[in-house]
Design a protein around this motif. Structure first.
Motif, PDB file in Angstrom:
ATOM      1  N   LEU A 192      29.693  36.195  34.123  1.00 48.71           N
ATOM      2  CA  LEU A 192      29.546  35.684  35.487  1.00 48.71           C
ATOM      3  C   LEU A 192      28.781  34.370  35.465  1.00 48.71           C
ATOM      4  O   LEU A 192      27.736  34.262  34.818  1.00 48.71           O
ATOM      5  CB  LEU A 192      28.795  36.687  36.353  1.00 48.71           C
ATOM      6  CG  LEU A 192      29.409  38.090  36.496  1.00 48.71           C
ATOM      7  CD1 LEU A 192      28.477  38.983  37.315  1.00 48.71           C
ATOM      8  CD2 LEU A 192      30.786  38.020  37.124  1.00 48.71           C
TER       9      LEU A 192
ATOM     10  N   LEU B 162      28.018  40.787  43.327  1.00 48.01           N
ATOM     11  CA  LEU B 162      27.684  39.380  43.133  1.00 48.01           C
ATOM     12  C   LEU B 162      26.457  38.957  43.936  1.00 48.01           C
ATOM     13  O   LEU B 162      25.667  38.121  43.483  1.00 48.01           O
ATOM     14  CB  LEU B 162      28.882  38.508  43.517  1.00 48.01           C
ATOM     15  CG  LEU B 162      30.131  38.689  42.658  1.00 48.01           C
ATOM     16  CD1 LEU B 162      31.301  37.925  43.246  1.00 48.01           C
ATOM     17  CD2 LEU B 162      29.864  38.254  41.223  1.00 48.01           C
TER      18      LEU B 162
ATOM     19  N   TRP C 158      31.686  41.749  32.340  1.00 47.64           N
ATOM     20  CA  TRP C 158      32.136  40.426  32.777  1.00 47.64           C
ATOM     21  C   TRP C 158      31.162  39.341  32.321  1.00 47.64           C
ATOM     22  O   TRP C 158      29.977  39.587  32.141  1.00 47.64           O
ATOM     23  CB  TRP C 158      32.218  40.364  34.305  1.00 47.64           C
ATOM     24  CG  TRP C 158      33.298  41.207  34.886  1.00 47.64           C
ATOM     25  CD1 TRP C 158      33.225  42.533  35.214  1.00 47.64           C
ATOM     26  CD2 TRP C 158      34.633  40.790  35.196  1.00 47.64           C
ATOM     27  NE1 TRP C 158      34.423  42.963  35.718  1.00 47.64           N
ATOM     28  CE2 TRP C 158      35.309  41.916  35.727  1.00 47.64           C
ATOM     29  CE3 TRP C 158      35.312  39.576  35.096  1.00 47.64           C
ATOM     30  CZ2 TRP C 158      36.637  41.867  36.146  1.00 47.64           C
ATOM     31  CZ3 TRP C 158      36.639  39.517  35.522  1.00 47.64           C
ATOM     32  CH2 TRP C 158      37.287  40.652  36.033  1.00 47.64           C
TER      33      TRP C 158
ATOM     34  N   TRP D 231      26.018  30.937  32.359  1.00 51.88           N
ATOM     35  CA  TRP D 231      26.880  32.112  32.287  1.00 51.88           C
ATOM     36  C   TRP D 231      26.050  33.301  31.814  1.00 51.88           C
ATOM     37  O   TRP D 231      25.167  33.163  30.974  1.00 51.88           O
ATOM     38  CB  TRP D 231      28.034  31.882  31.318  1.00 51.88           C
ATOM     39  CG  TRP D 231      29.099  30.945  31.806  1.00 51.88           C
ATOM     40  CD1 TRP D 231      29.174  29.599  31.576  1.00 51.88           C
ATOM     41  CD2 TRP D 231      30.237  31.288  32.597  1.00 51.88           C
ATOM     42  NE1 TRP D 231      30.293  29.084  32.178  1.00 51.88           N
ATOM     43  CE2 TRP D 231      30.973  30.101  32.812  1.00 51.88           C
ATOM     44  CE3 TRP D 231      30.715  32.483  33.144  1.00 51.88           C
ATOM     45  CZ2 TRP D 231      32.157  30.077  33.544  1.00 51.88           C
ATOM     46  CZ3 TRP D 231      31.896  32.459  33.872  1.00 51.88           C
ATOM     47  CH2 TRP D 231      32.608  31.269  34.072  1.00 51.88           C
TER      48      TRP D 231
ATOM     49  N   PHE E  12      31.669  32.079  43.166  1.00 53.74           N
ATOM     50  CA  PHE E  12      31.384  32.681  41.864  1.00 53.74           C
ATOM     51  C   PHE E  12      32.627  32.600  40.974  1.00 53.74           C
ATOM     52  O   PHE E  12      33.750  32.785  41.448  1.00 53.74           O
ATOM     53  CB  PHE E  12      31.019  34.163  42.007  1.00 53.74           C
ATOM     54  CG  PHE E  12      29.786  34.439  42.811  1.00 53.74           C
ATOM     55  CD1 PHE E  12      28.535  34.525  42.206  1.00 53.74           C
ATOM     56  CD2 PHE E  12      29.868  34.645  44.182  1.00 53.74           C
ATOM     57  CE1 PHE E  12      27.401  34.805  42.947  1.00 53.74           C
ATOM     58  CE2 PHE E  12      28.733  34.929  44.940  1.00 53.74           C
ATOM     59  CZ  PHE E  12      27.502  34.999  44.317  1.00 53.74           C
ATOM     60  N   TRP E  13      32.390  32.375  39.663  1.00 52.36           N
ATOM     61  CA  TRP E  13      33.458  32.469  38.671  1.00 52.36           C
ATOM     62  C   TRP E  13      33.177  33.655  37.761  1.00 52.36           C
ATOM     63  O   TRP E  13      32.027  33.901  37.385  1.00 52.36           O
ATOM     64  CB  TRP E  13      33.540  31.188  37.834  1.00 52.36           C
ATOM     65  CG  TRP E  13      34.178  30.038  38.569  1.00 52.36           C
ATOM     66  CD1 TRP E  13      33.541  29.096  39.314  1.00 52.36           C
ATOM     67  CD2 TRP E  13      35.574  29.747  38.638  1.00 52.36           C
ATOM     68  NE1 TRP E  13      34.454  28.225  39.848  1.00 52.36           N
ATOM     69  CE2 TRP E  13      35.708  28.600  39.458  1.00 52.36           C
ATOM     70  CE3 TRP E  13      36.713  30.338  38.090  1.00 52.36           C
ATOM     71  CZ2 TRP E  13      36.948  28.032  39.737  1.00 52.36           C
ATOM     72  CZ3 TRP E  13      37.947  29.773  38.384  1.00 52.36           C
ATOM     73  CH2 TRP E  13      38.061  28.625  39.191  1.00 52.36           C
ATOM     74  N   ALA E  14      34.232  34.368  37.402  1.00 53.54           N
ATOM     75  CA  ALA E  14      34.105  35.540  36.537  1.00 53.54           C
ATOM     76  C   ALA E  14      35.205  35.504  35.472  1.00 53.54           C
ATOM     77  O   ALA E  14      36.354  35.148  35.771  1.00 53.54           O
ATOM     78  CB  ALA E  14      34.223  36.822  37.357  1.00 53.54           C
TER      79      ALA E  14
ATOM     80  N   ILE F  42      31.439  44.951  41.165  1.00 55.81           N
ATOM     81  CA  ILE F  42      30.522  43.949  40.630  1.00 55.81           C
ATOM     82  C   ILE F  42      29.798  43.311  41.801  1.00 55.81           C
ATOM     83  O   ILE F  42      30.393  42.555  42.590  1.00 55.81           O
ATOM     84  CB  ILE F  42      31.290  42.881  39.812  1.00 55.81           C
ATOM     85  CG1 ILE F  42      32.239  43.546  38.816  1.00 55.81           C
ATOM     86  CG2 ILE F  42      30.317  41.946  39.124  1.00 55.81           C
ATOM     87  CD1 ILE F  42      31.570  44.487  37.824  1.00 55.81           C
TER      88      ILE F  42
END
Length: 250
Positions: free
Chosen positions: A76, A139, A74, A127, A155-157, A137
């Motif tokens: 992240l 986080l 990913w 990122w 969080f953005w993934a 995952i």
């Protein structure tokens, strides 16, 4: 005149040497951190935190889902600070508003690069292209290891799912701690609301189609107090994990 035999001094000298040596030994640094560390000592130990062994840098080597179909590679984004006192606020309406908010340019279309930075309010966030050795995952460990805020965060993934052929009637299966929303090729697929622990396949999408070639999978996870993590995989129409995919970050 009284004379002292020289041999009487030898034990005395030996005792002095032993005492001096013992004093030096007591001032030597301990093998490990003592109990009751002072705040400055804790800060010093915190400086060696890292995201290992929970993550390793993503590579360009071929990467497929794990034996159970979970996606482990990913991009992240470092956590976005949010004001959240309790996870009971995570209703569907709350989550849609939180995730529809514009935090950074092109957040629903960008395919970021490793190390790329965005500005979110006063925060400058980077990122990270990473791989997890486990199916989920973590986080919280990602944020903690990078010395970032790990509670009351969003969080953005992003990841790229490469399919060898068109696959119809696929379902996206997700688990997250706490609330989350997931998009496949720009369309909302799954939303998990409420204060929940991460359970695999906790929420599944309606039937989807994976296009031949690249498919962009995007997710957002929000949490107040407590740990944060997620797990994602695709299931075919029989509920069997889809594993003949290649996962990349560009």
């Amino acid at each position: 005149m009284i004379r002292f035999a020289p041999k009487i001094w030898l034990p005395v000298i030996g005792m002095v040497i032993l005492l001096v040596s013992g004093a030096h030994a007591q001032t030597a640094p301990p093998a490990g951190p003592p109990r009751g560390l002072r705040r400055d000592s804790i800060t010093e130990l915190d400086s060696i935190r890292s995201i290992a062994p929970f993550f390793k840098p993503a590579t360009t080597a071929k990467k497929t889902p794990d034996t159970d179909g979970f996606i482990q590679r990913w991009l992240l984004l470092e956590p976005i600070s949010k004001s959240i006192r309790s996870n009971i606020v995570f209703t569907v309406d709350y989550l849609k508003k939180a995730f529809d908010t514009g935090y950074f340019p092109d957040q629903f279309s960008v395919i970021p690069k490793d190390g790329e930075k965005v500005k979110v309010g006063e925060q400058e966030l980077a990122w990270h292209a990473l791989e997890s050795p486990t199916f989920n995952i973590k986080l919280f460990r990602f944020a903690y290891g990078l010395h970032k805020q790990n509670y009351s965060v969003l969080f953005w993934a992003v990841t790229i799912v490469n399919s060898p052929r068109e696959m119809k009637n696929i379902r996206l299966a997700v688990g997250s701690n706490g609330g989350s929303m997931w998009w496949l090729n720009g369309k909302q697929a799954v939303i998990l609301d409420g204060d929940r622990r991460m359970v695999m396949d906790d929420g599944t999408s309606a039937r989807l189609t994976l296009h031949k070639g690249k498919n962009i999978l995007r997710g957002a996870v929000i949490n107040g107090p407590g740990l944060s993590d997620f797990c994602v995989r695709f299931l075919d129409e029989n509920g069997t994990p889809v594993k003949d995919l290649t996962i990349t970050t560009n």
